[in-house]
Structures are given as C-alpha cells and as structure tokens.
Write an enzyme that holds these catalytic residues in place. Structure first.
Site, PDB file in Angstrom:
ATOM      1  N   ARG A  14      15.376 -17.636  -8.614  1.00 57.08           N
ATOM      2  CA  ARG A  14      15.287 -18.595  -7.532  1.00 57.08           C
ATOM      3  C   ARG A  14      14.228 -19.431  -7.744  1.00 57.08           C
ATOM      4  NH1 ARG A  14      16.801 -15.555  -1.793  1.00 57.08           N
ATOM      5  NH2 ARG A  14      18.437 -14.058  -2.900  1.00 57.08           N
ATOM      6  N   HIS A  81      11.519 -19.154   2.168  1.00 58.21           N
ATOM      7  CA  HIS A  81      12.028 -17.908   2.939  1.00 58.21           C
ATOM      8  C   HIS A  81      11.972 -16.627   2.727  1.00 58.21           C
ATOM      9  CE1 HIS A  81      14.381 -18.268  -0.672  1.00 58.21           C
ATOM     10  NE2 HIS A  81      15.116 -17.019  -0.317  1.00 58.21           N
ATOM     11  N   GLU A 111       8.529  -7.119   4.506  1.00 56.06           N
ATOM     12  CA  GLU A 111       8.040  -8.224   3.848  1.00 56.06           C
ATOM     13  C   GLU A 111       6.675  -8.359   3.937  1.00 56.06           C
ATOM     14  OE1 GLU A 111      10.676 -11.842   4.499  1.00 56.06           O
ATOM     15  OE2 GLU A 111       8.911 -13.046   4.059  1.00 56.06           O
ATOM     16  N   ARG A 122      10.661 -13.961  -6.125  1.00 59.19           N
ATOM     17  CA  ARG A 122      11.684 -13.575  -4.965  1.00 59.19           C
ATOM     18  C   ARG A 122      13.102 -13.531  -5.574  1.00 59.19           C
ATOM     19  NH1 ARG A 122      14.747 -11.441  -1.376  1.00 59.19           N
ATOM     20  NH2 ARG A 122      15.459 -12.724   0.512  1.00 59.19           N
ATOM     21  N   SER A 127      14.250  -8.047  -0.431  1.00 62.51           N
ATOM     22  CA  SER A 127      14.261  -7.823   1.134  1.00 62.51           C
ATOM     23  C   SER A 127      14.904  -6.375   1.402  1.00 62.51           C
ATOM     24  CB  SER A 127      14.741  -8.818   1.902  1.00 62.51           C
ATOM     25  OG  SER A 127      14.043  -9.953   2.004  1.00 62.51           O
TER      26      SER A 127
END
Ligand SMILES: Cc1cc2nc3c(=O)[nH]c(=O)nc-3n(C[C@H](O)[C@H](O)[C@H](O)COP(=O)(O)OP(=O)(O)OC[C@H]3O[C@@H](n4cnc5c(N)ncnc54)[C@H](O)[C@@H]3O)c2cc1C
Length: 308
Positions: A14, A81, A111, A122, A127
């Site tokens: 990402r 995010h 988180e 990430r 998550s």
C-alpha cells in the site's frame, strides 16, 4: 503502475501504491474536478465479478462520485486509514512500560495496539489480525491472568485523576473549538507527515502540533451535559489525537531512513544498520516526548530488499 512497480503493479504494497497515486497528483497529472485524484479502471473484471466481490465499493462510487465501476473508471486517491504503531504490547496483549517491564492489568488489542506483526507497513490483513485475532487472544489472556493478579482497589485519587480531564473539558471557558483545531491538525499531518515526509516538513509538523496543544488548553465545548455527550467525547478523543500526533512526528523526525510507510524524501533508503529497531516514545506530564529504541525480533524472517 508499470512506472512504479513493474512486476507487482497495483498489487504492490500500500505504501508504494499510495506514493505512486500522490506522486502523479503532485506532478500535475491528477484528474477529477479538483485534479486531486487518479483513475482506477476495473472494467476488465466484468459485471459478475464486481457484483460478487465488490458490491459495497461499487455502491460507494455510485453514491459519492456518480460513477459506475462496471462501466467506467472511478476516481481514487490515497488517504490515512490506519495507524501503524500504538500501545506496545507483547504477543499476549500485556502493555509494555518500557523495553523490559510491563504494566500489570493494562492490555491492548486492535488498532490502538502494536504487537509488531507487520512492522512499519499497512498490509491487507493488519486490521483483521489485530482486531479479531488478537482481540480474542488478549481477552483470553486477561481471563487467565485474573487468576494470578490481585486486583487493586480504585482509590479516590484514581477517580480524581480520571475526572480531571473531563472536568477540564466541561468547565474550561476558552475560545477555541474542536472542529477548527481538528481541521488544522488533519491538514498539518497530511501535508507534513503523510505519505511523503522530510526533516523540514516534519519540523513544521512538530511546531504546529505543539502550538495546537497549547491552543487546546483554551478549548470550549457548548454541551455541558454528562449523558451521551458526543461533543465531550470528541474533545477527549481530540486531546489524545494531539498527543498521538506528537508521538508520530517526533518519532519520524528522529528516524533518518525510509521504512514501509515512513517515507523520508531526504533519506530514501532503509537503513537496517541504524534503524532496524522499534521506536519507544514516552511523554512526560509537561507533554515533552522522549525517545528510546527496542530490538526487533525477526523470528523466521530474513532481511531482504523490497522489490516490486
Ligand atoms: C477510511 C478507512 C478505511 C478502512 N478500510 C479498511 C479496509 O478496507 N479493511 C480493513 O481491514 N481495515 C480498514 N480500515 C481500518 C479498520 O477500520 C480499523 O483498523 C479497525 O476498525 C480498528 O478497530 P478497533 O476496534 O481496533 O478500533 P476502533 O474501531 O477505532 O474503535 C476504537 C473505539 O474506542 C473509542 N475510544 C477512543 N478513545 C476512547 C477513550 N479514551 N475511552 C473510551 N473509548 C474510546 C472510539 O470512539 C472507538 O469507538 C479502514 C479505516 C479507515 C479509517
């Protein structure tokens, strides 16, 4: 994406894809009404696959952009995010006091925690792993620990400490408001401590966050009620965001390298010799941040150059 990740393309990690998107925009090739987006074209996937696997995403794009990804490219950009780092915990969820000690009875999962499974990046499963797997795992740890921990009785002093923060927010009669300060914090962090950072931009962020922390002392909320007071909740959370932002920027400015999503334009390479270590950041009662470092446990993993 050929230009940025010739092999992995859109499936690069990402941070790489986010920087590619933002780089196209900042070099003037952005599209959309404000030229602050790029196109994502998934029309080749076909209606059936999109309806099966991405129905919510399609709905979102139709609702907010008026674009149907089955028929046409949609506008996308990169945004914060997820927060790497957090309350340092061991694999059982015990919160660390420092490199060697733990705080008895304090646990973290989700988180807000940092188990350090994924390091500085990430990834698609962060998550799920942190919220679902460690959430359950840490819950079990707590139940098990209860057999051996003697619970301390809460004292009046404990209650006073906890209530002090709330009393301050309810009774302070300054002239600053949370939405205004939060907007300034968001803009500052995105511009100076986002996907691209450097010593200069991070210094701006450190100074700005410190000023915002001072201005927060002059806060005023209108809703003084003590039941379901969302304005109070937002103010509480914002105060913590200010603390956390200072941790982020002070840690980032001391890390003269690039690693995962921490991309320093003035130090573009990863520097394992000096920075293969966790940053441990502490804040004293005056809001001063001090930094320490903790070894990384690599386990079965070997250090490799990232190459997409
Ligand atoms: C725009 C966006 C898109 C995302 N997309 C994805 C995705 O596609 N896939 C994915 O896996 N993840 C995604 N994530 C990340 C994922 O949503 C989060 O990592 C996950 O929801 C975190 O869950 P959590 O329960 O740990 O924390 P949260 O959901 O943040 O819950 C924390 C709760 O604690 C409350 N709280 C805060 N401070 C206090 C306090 N002092 N006292 C009491 N309560 C407090 C907060 O109000 C909140 O309700 C996305 C996040 C964002 C913002």
């Amino acid at each position: 994406m050929e230009k940025y990740a010739p092999n992995a393309l859109e499936l690069a990690s990402r941070d790489v894809v986010a920087r590619a998107i933002l780089n196209e925009i900042r070099e003037g090739r952005g599209v959309g009404p404000r030229k602050d987006a790029v196109y994502l074209d998934v029309t080749h996937l076909g209606k059936e696959l999109i309806m099966n696997k991405l129905p919510e995403l399609r709905e979102l794009a139709i609702t907010f952009l008026g674009l149907d990804m089955i028929k046409e490219p949609i506008l996308i950009s990169a945004t914060a995010h997820y927060s790497m780092g957090g309350i340092p915990v061991d694999i059982d969820g015990h919160a660390r006091k420092n490199n060697t000690e733990f705080i008895e009875g304090f646990y973290a999962a989700g988180e807000c925690s940092c188990v350090s499974v994924h390091g500085a990046n990430r990834l698609g499963a962060n998550s799920v792993l942190e919220a679902l797997l460690f959430g359950r795992f840490v819950g079990k740890t707590m139940v098990k620990d209860l057999e051996n921990i003697e619970l301390r009785k809460a004292t009046q002093e404990d209650a006073t400490t906890a209530l002090k923060e709330i009393d301050f927010l309810l009774n302070n009669n300054g002239n600053e408001t949370v939405p205004e300060l939060r907007e300034e914090l968001q803009q500052c962090m995105t511009a100076n401590a986002g996907a691209f950072r450097s010593k200069d931009t991070l210094q701006i962020a450190v100074d700005t966050v410190k000023k915002l922390r001072e201005r927060f002392q002059n806060i005023r909320i209108k809703d003084k009620s003590k039941v379901f007071n969302t304005e109070l909740q937002e103010a509480l959370e914002f105060g913590h965001m200010l603390d956390y932002s200072l941790f982020i920027v002070e840690s980032a400015i001391a890390r003269d390298e690039s690693r995962g999503a921490h991309y320093r334009e003035d130090f573009k390479n990863r520097d394992d010799e000096n920075f293969l270590k966790h940053t441990m950041a502490y804040m004293d009662e005056n809001g001063k941040v001090s930094l320490d470092y903790m070894d990384v446990v690599l386990g079965k993993h070997e250090l490799k150059e990232r190459n997409y």
